[in-house]
Scaffold this motif. Structure first.
Motif, mmCIF file in Angstrom:
data_model
loop_
_atom_site.group_PDB
_atom_site.id
_atom_site.type_symbol
_atom_site.label_atom_id
_atom_site.label_comp_id
_atom_site.label_asym_id
_atom_site.label_seq_id
_atom_site.Cartn_x
_atom_site.Cartn_y
_atom_site.Cartn_z
ATOM 1 N N HIS A 21 0.865 -1.180 0.000
ATOM 2 C CA HIS A 21 0.000 0.000 0.000
ATOM 3 C C HIS A 21 0.900 1.228 0.000
ATOM 4 C CE1 HIS A 21 -3.889 -2.013 0.777
ATOM 5 N NE2 HIS A 21 -3.146 -2.904 1.423
ATOM 6 N N ASN A 22 0.632 2.185 -0.889
ATOM 7 C CA ASN A 22 1.541 3.304 -1.090
ATOM 8 C C ASN A 22 0.810 4.636 -1.085
ATOM 9 O OD1 ASN A 22 4.108 1.684 -2.031
ATOM 10 N ND2 ASN A 22 2.378 0.847 -3.180
ATOM 11 N N LEU A 23 1.542 5.670 -0.655
ATOM 12 C CA LEU A 23 1.050 7.038 -0.684
ATOM 13 C C LEU A 23 2.116 7.886 -1.373
ATOM 14 C CD1 LEU A 23 -1.344 8.811 0.281
ATOM 15 C CD2 LEU A 23 0.039 9.365 2.299
ATOM 16 N N ASP A 55 -4.096 16.815 1.155
ATOM 17 C CA ASP A 55 -3.819 16.675 2.583
ATOM 18 C C ASP A 55 -4.166 17.980 3.299
ATOM 19 O OD1 ASP A 55 -1.742 18.456 2.163
ATOM 20 O OD2 ASP A 55 -0.135 17.011 2.542
ATOM 21 N N SER A 62 -1.636 10.771 -3.800
ATOM 22 C CA SER A 62 -2.213 9.658 -4.568
ATOM 23 C C SER A 62 -1.987 8.368 -3.784
ATOM 24 C CB SER A 62 -1.552 9.546 -5.947
ATOM 25 O OG SER A 62 -1.747 10.731 -6.695
ATOM 26 N N GLN A 63 -3.064 7.642 -3.547
ATOM 27 C CA GLN A 63 -2.994 6.389 -2.779
ATOM 28 C C GLN A 63 -3.343 5.220 -3.697
ATOM 29 O OE1 GLN A 63 -5.184 6.608 0.854
ATOM 30 N NE2 GLN A 63 -4.772 4.501 1.441
ATOM 31 N N GLY A 263 5.063 3.767 2.144
ATOM 32 C CA GLY A 263 4.014 2.766 2.215
ATOM 33 C C GLY A 263 4.396 1.579 3.069
#
Length: 286
Positions: A21-23, A55, A62-63, A263
């Motif tokens: 899972h990445n941001l 934010d 972007s998630q 992430g």
């Protein structure tokens, strides 16, 4: 001036990753002197769903998740941005120590933050040489910006992203992230609201030499709130006030608020990160 920006982050893993899972904070934001004309993320392995949001500071995030087995993750941000030079208009009689009435939403930039704890006595004393009582704020901060450029050494091998700000200050060396953190710490210690700005700086090749792909890099500088003028930027790494060659990506309290890609993952063990940034004039018009 229009710029085309390509910012690559590529992770290679020693063992396959089954889930991550990445941001990403890789797409530039609009500002008073900057307009994002186009921007997109290219992700490999391909992902179908990318969720975008702003934010608390207004940065574009972007998630996304990669839910298949993979040994490499590549995230490329491609953007075209128009930048206009900003000219600060601060009344010369406003002294830095007379600044009052900071807006409520700006007060978060007055306090220490995870990467920027309270300044040491030595940092207070260093700032005192420029921030003399009664000195006009733009003049005082321009002097502090210049002194850091002249008295600190740029050294890409000395620090990493987790090096304490006091070490960079004591040794007078580091990279743009360190210089920005040091200046922010000193300004906050003197009661000035200021924020960390991440972005890019167009670099020029030596005369007669072609520009090399990947020769550019991410950059960081400082923005200070001034009455009557709003936010005014300073680049202590280069001893200048940012111009149309500085392209803003995001801002926050410190680097931790604007990490380009972070992430969680399952598997992978160790990894190698390659970062490549290209900033070139965009010949196209919009």
């Amino acid at each position: 001036m229009n710029y085309r920006i390509r910012h690559l982050n590529r992770y290679s893993y020693t063992q396959p990753v089954s889930l991550c899972h990445n941001l990403a904070c890789l797409q530039p934001r609009d500002t008073l002197n900057q307009q994002v004309l186009t921007s997109r993320l290219v992700i490999q392995p391909f992902v179908e769903i990318v969720t975008e949001r702003l934010d608390v500071f207004g940065n574009r995030l972007s998630q996304f998740a990669v839910e298949e087995l993979h040994s490499e993750l590549s995230v490329v941000a491609e953007s075209v941005v128009e930048v206009r030079a900003a000219k600060p208009s601060v009344a010369p009689e406003i002294a830095w120590d007379a600044v009052t009435g900071v807006p409520a939403k700006t007060q978060v930039f007055l306090r220490p933050s995870p990467y920027i704890p309270a300044a040491s006595d030595a940092m207070h004393q260093y700032a005192d040489q420029s921030l003399v009582p009664g000195r006009p704020i733009l003049d005082a901060l321009t002097d502090l910006n210049r002194r850091m450029f002249e008295e600190f050494t740029y050294d890409g091998q000395f620090t990493d992203v987790d090096t304490p700000v006091e070490i960079a200050f004591n040794e007078r060396r580091g990279v743009c992230q360190d210089f920005a953190h040091v200046m922010l710490s000193m300004c906050r210690a003197k009661g000035l609201a200021c924020r960390y700005v991440s972005g890019y700086l167009e670099t020029e090749p030596p005369p007669g030499m072609p520009k090399l792909m990947g020769a550019d890099a991410s950059h960081a500088w400082v923005s200070v709130f001034m009455p009557g003028a709003g936010w005014v930027d300073f680049d202590p790494t280069n001893g200048i006030l940012p111009s149309e060659r500085h392209i803003t990506l995001a801002w926050g309290r410190d680097y931790g608020d604007v990490v380009p890609l972070k992430g969680l993952m399952t598997g992978g063990t160790q990894h190698q990160l390659v970062v490549q940034v290209d900033v070139t004039p965009a010949e196209v018009s919009f």
